[in-house]
Write an enzyme that holds these catalytic residues in place. Structure first.
Site, PDB file in Angstrom:
ATOM      1  N   GLY A 130      39.415 -24.428  75.447  1.00  0.00           N
ATOM      2  CA  GLY A 130      38.091 -24.382  76.144  1.00  0.00           C
ATOM      3  C   GLY A 130      37.744 -23.009  76.342  1.00  0.00           C
ATOM      4  O   GLY A 130      37.607 -22.118  75.581  1.00  0.00           O
TER       5      GLY A 130
ATOM      6  N   VAL B 182      52.207 -23.084  85.280  1.00  0.00           N
ATOM      7  CA  VAL B 182      51.745 -22.416  86.611  1.00  0.00           C
ATOM      8  C   VAL B 182      52.200 -23.012  88.023  1.00  0.00           C
ATOM      9  O   VAL B 182      52.243 -22.609  88.858  1.00  0.00           O
ATOM     10  CB  VAL B 182      50.473 -21.914  86.494  1.00  0.00           C
ATOM     11  CG1 VAL B 182      49.993 -21.080  85.647  1.00  0.00           C
ATOM     12  CG2 VAL B 182      49.670 -23.188  86.742  1.00  0.00           C
TER      13      VAL B 182
ATOM     14  N   TYR C  40      39.291 -30.734  93.452  1.00  0.00           N
ATOM     15  CA  TYR C  40      38.935 -29.638  92.514  1.00  0.00           C
ATOM     16  C   TYR C  40      37.959 -28.773  93.293  1.00  0.00           C
ATOM     17  O   TYR C  40      38.059 -27.365  93.275  1.00  0.00           O
ATOM     18  CB  TYR C  40      38.233 -30.255  91.357  1.00  0.00           C
ATOM     19  CG  TYR C  40      37.947 -29.286  90.276  1.00  0.00           C
ATOM     20  CD1 TYR C  40      38.824 -28.676  89.470  1.00  0.00           C
ATOM     21  CD2 TYR C  40      36.484 -28.673  90.269  1.00  0.00           C
ATOM     22  CE1 TYR C  40      38.350 -27.825  88.634  1.00  0.00           C
ATOM     23  CE2 TYR C  40      36.207 -27.749  89.374  1.00  0.00           C
ATOM     24  CZ  TYR C  40      36.897 -27.223  88.590  1.00  0.00           C
ATOM     25  OH  TYR C  40      36.596 -26.006  87.704  1.00  0.00           O
TER      26      TYR C  40
ATOM     27  N   LYS D 264      38.971 -24.858  94.233  1.00  0.00           N
ATOM     28  CA  LYS D 264      38.233 -23.486  93.605  1.00  0.00           C
ATOM     29  C   LYS D 264      37.681 -22.565  94.794  1.00  0.00           C
ATOM     30  O   LYS D 264      37.470 -21.800  94.625  1.00  0.00           O
ATOM     31  CB  LYS D 264      37.163 -24.077  92.858  1.00  0.00           C
ATOM     32  CG  LYS D 264      37.786 -24.498  91.357  1.00  0.00           C
ATOM     33  CD  LYS D 264      38.649 -23.687  90.729  1.00  0.00           C
ATOM     34  CE  LYS D 264      38.965 -23.810  89.458  1.00  0.00           C
ATOM     35  NZ  LYS D 264      39.851 -22.888  88.684  1.00  0.00           N
TER      36      LYS D 264
ATOM     37  N   ALA E 255      30.175 -26.623  78.021  1.00  0.00           N
ATOM     38  CA  ALA E 255      30.570 -27.391  76.968  1.00  0.00           C
ATOM     39  C   ALA E 255      31.806 -27.464  75.977  1.00  0.00           C
ATOM     40  O   ALA E 255      31.725 -27.026  74.937  1.00  0.00           O
ATOM     41  CB  ALA E 255      29.183 -27.609  76.207  1.00  0.00           C
TER      42      ALA E 255
END
Length: 253
Positions: A16, A57, A149, A153, A183
């Site tokens: 991505g 991580v 999420y 963030k 996208a």
């Protein structure tokens, strides 16, 4: 930021946005290493000429081992991009969502902190460098089907602000990258209106190249999310985004 003469580590760069930014930094003339968990993706990137390092991580020992391996090969490292993340749907009426919440916080927030902690002594010691943290437009305009999420963030945003303040005077800068829906292969299934990856990456690199480097990298399409409260559009936009609850979580009410 001079994009042509840097040594960059992108943690979470195996697919991505991260992979595309790795390619863009390399094309600009920087030395680029990529860290991640996907062995096949790392092998593919190695075949392209990137240095690659396995790192999880969510695991303290894995992050420490990756740091040592990276610095052994790249003692001149000056830029660390930490963008490992997961996006998980959660139905908050079902207590089973808590497992998704834990995984999200451990990767998105604590994973960012682990990576930053691992490389802070090196960057501060050399007296120059940059951390690039990655948040999301969802940090500023929540998407109700992905509550943790959004929360994770938003937390990375606040952490980035505090990190920048604490590192002031050390020569180490902190830049926050705030993507909209982009996208990638995952986003194409969720949001057909997502910004094409090529267009996003080109705009990001142009913003990173500015002097001084902006504290926040905001492509045009994410500004409506970032400034929704200031512009008085927040409530209406959250209501619009809440409509996805019925589709994505199968709710009938």
């Amino acid at each position: 930021m001079d994009l042509a003469h840097r040594t960059v580590l992108i943690v979470g760069g195996t697919s991505g946005i991260g992979r595309e930014l790795a390619r863009r930094f390399a094309a600009a003339g920087s030395t680029v290493a990529v860290g991640g968990r996907n062995a096949q993706a790392l092998a593919d990137l190695s075949a392209e000429g990137f240095g690659t390092f396995e790192v999880d991580v969510t695991d303290d020992a894995s992050v420490a081992a990756a740091r040592d391996a990276v610095l052994a090969l790249h003692p001149e490292l000056d830029t660390v991009v930490t963008m490992s993340g997961v996006m998980l749907l959660e139905d908050l009426r079902d207590p089973a969502h808590f497992e998704a919440a834990k995984a999200t916080v451990d990767t998105n927030l604590l994973g960012t902190i682990r990576v930053v902690d691992a490389f802070t002594p090196h960057l501060v010691g050399r007296g120059a460098g940059t951390f690039v943290t990655v948040t999301s437009g969802i940090a500023f305009l929540p998407f109700p089907p992905m509550p943790t999420y959004a929360a994770s963030k938003a937390a990375v945003h606040a952490y980035s602000e505090a990190l920048r303040a604490q590192l002031a005077g050390t020569g180490v800068g902190v830049t926050e990258l705030v993507p909209p829906a982009v996208a990638t292969s995952d986003q194409e299934q969720v949001n057909p209106q997502a910004l094409p990856l090529d267009a996003f990456a080109a705009e990001v690199m142009a913003l990173l190249a500015q002097e001084p480097t902006p504290h926040e990298i905001l492509v045009e399409k994410v500004r409506m999310h970032r400034w929704a409260e200031r512009e008085g559009t927040y409530d209406d936009l959250v209501a619009q985004r809440s409509r996805a609850l019925s589709t994505l979580l199968g709710r009938k009410d």
